[in-house]
Write an enzyme that holds these catalytic residues in place. Structure first.
Site, PDB file in Angstrom:
ATOM      1  N   LYS A 111       0.838  -1.196   0.000  1.00  0.00           N
ATOM      2  CA  LYS A 111       0.000   0.000   0.000  1.00  0.00           C
ATOM      3  C   LYS A 111       0.875   1.249   0.000  1.00  0.00           C
ATOM      4  CE  LYS A 111      -4.176  -1.775   0.248  1.00  0.00           C
ATOM      5  NZ  LYS A 111      -5.270  -1.468  -0.707  1.00  0.00           N
ATOM      6  N   LYS A 219     -12.867  -8.197  -7.663  1.00  0.00           N
ATOM      7  CA  LYS A 219     -13.248  -8.654  -6.329  1.00  0.00           C
ATOM      8  C   LYS A 219     -14.678  -9.163  -6.401  1.00  0.00           C
ATOM      9  CE  LYS A 219     -10.086  -5.371  -4.171  1.00  0.00           C
ATOM     10  NZ  LYS A 219      -9.885  -4.234  -3.272  1.00  0.00           N
TER      11      LYS A 219
END
Length: 331
Positions: A111, A219
């Site tokens: 991240k 997803k």
């Protein structure tokens, strides 16, 4: 939207359990992950849209949970799914600690662009990952937090670490296309992956038509289920990476079903996030072993559901949300 008939609300409520699981490290700004689990005739499903999502967006997550618990999954094409480790926006000195929870890995998602942090923080985190794993594939995820000039500058500098791809460096589809164009013109070897520009768009195929990405991140829950996600990938015509939405093992099981059913699986999947939890809802968590997860079912354990049950107030909040979203899907 569900590919199977939507069960009556009473059926959903009869098998509903709300849990709050502690995180090992802060992820997406939270240290507790709440989720509503549903038990149906085909198994377990997970309904866990983040609290800020409206009912219309959350309805896709419910459709996914219904598919898992009432319909089941398509037949798999593979039994072993390669997964990446995930490194949140932690300080560089915590990288070895985070990576240790994943065991051996061949790919890592890191991240970046966290609010309140600087590019130097990102660069130090990436350098720590590369130092710990000299041969691993590294991809970064900015969650759309850079603008185009910042994304170009950051990815140009971070390319020296050896980036497999950059996930959602900017928020808009037009911005993704511009970042991709500028990097390619400069000969910077960083592929662009679209995540939010697929799962949060009313038209998830627009990113492919715009030439805004080299690959897409899919997803299951935000796209409305495994079958819906398979259709999106097929129509997009781009390589796909299957990822999770910080799910329990119940939600990860749906992600594994998608990864197992895709005709091609060229990249390690972002389905190793159960390792970021202190505990799980099953006694056999779906965590990576030697860089992969073997396909198997995930059944919630009654004792763990009780141990990590949400407070009465939060349970009421989630059940009220379930009622609203069910009404939205029924309309």
């Amino acid at each position: 939207m569900p590919t199977a008939p939507l069960p009556a609300l009473e059926s959903l409520l009869a098998g509903a359990h709300v849990v709050s699981l502690p995180m090992r490290v802060k992820f997406r700004g939270i240290m507790e992950r709440e989720s509503l689990l549903l038990q149906g005739p085909a198994g377990w499903g997970e309904f866990c849209p983040f609290p800020e999502y409206g009912d219309a967006e959350a309805s896709r997550w419910l459709a996914s949970a219904v598919e898992a618990a009432w319909q089941g999954f398509p037949a798999p094409l593979r039994q072993v799914i390669p997964v990446n480790a995930t490194v949140p926006a932690v300080a560089a000195e915590r990288v070895p600690e985070v990576l240790a929870r994943f065991g051996r890995v061949d790919a890592v998602k890191v991240k970046v662009a966290e609010q309140g942090q600087t590019f130097d923080d990102d660069a130090a985190r990436l350098a720590a990952v590369r130092s710990a794993l000299p041969d691993a594939a590294i991809r970064v995820d900015a969650n759309g937090c850079w603008d185009v000039p910042a994304a170009v500058r950051a990815l140009t500098r971070l390319a020296d670490v050896g980036l497999e791809y950059a996930e959602q460096p900017v928020a808009t589809i037009d911005g993704l296309a511009e970042v991709r164009r500028v990097l390619r013109a400069a000969g910077t070897p960083v592929l662009i992956a679209a995540d939010e520009s697929v799962r949060k768009e009313s038209d998830p195929l627009r990113v492919a038509r715009a030439g805004a990405a080299d690959l897409i991140v899919v997803k299951v829950a935000p796209l409305g289920g495994v079958r819906r996600a398979l259709d999106v990938v097929a129509q997009a015509g781009l390589p796909a990476v299957v990822s999770s939405a910080l799910d329990t093992s119940v939600g990860i099981r749906a992600g594994l079903a998608l990864a197992a059913a895709l005709p091609e699986l060229p990249y390690a999947c972002g389905l190793g996030t159960v390792s970021l939890f202190e505990s799980d809802v099953t006694t056999d968590p779906l965590v990576a072993d030697d860089g992969a997860i073997r396909l198997r079912d995930a059944a919630a354990d009654a004792g763990l559901l009780e141990q990590y049950a949400a407070t009465p107030a939060r349970r009421d909040w989630w059940l009220a949300r379930l009622r609203r979203v069910h009404a939205h899907l029924s309309a």
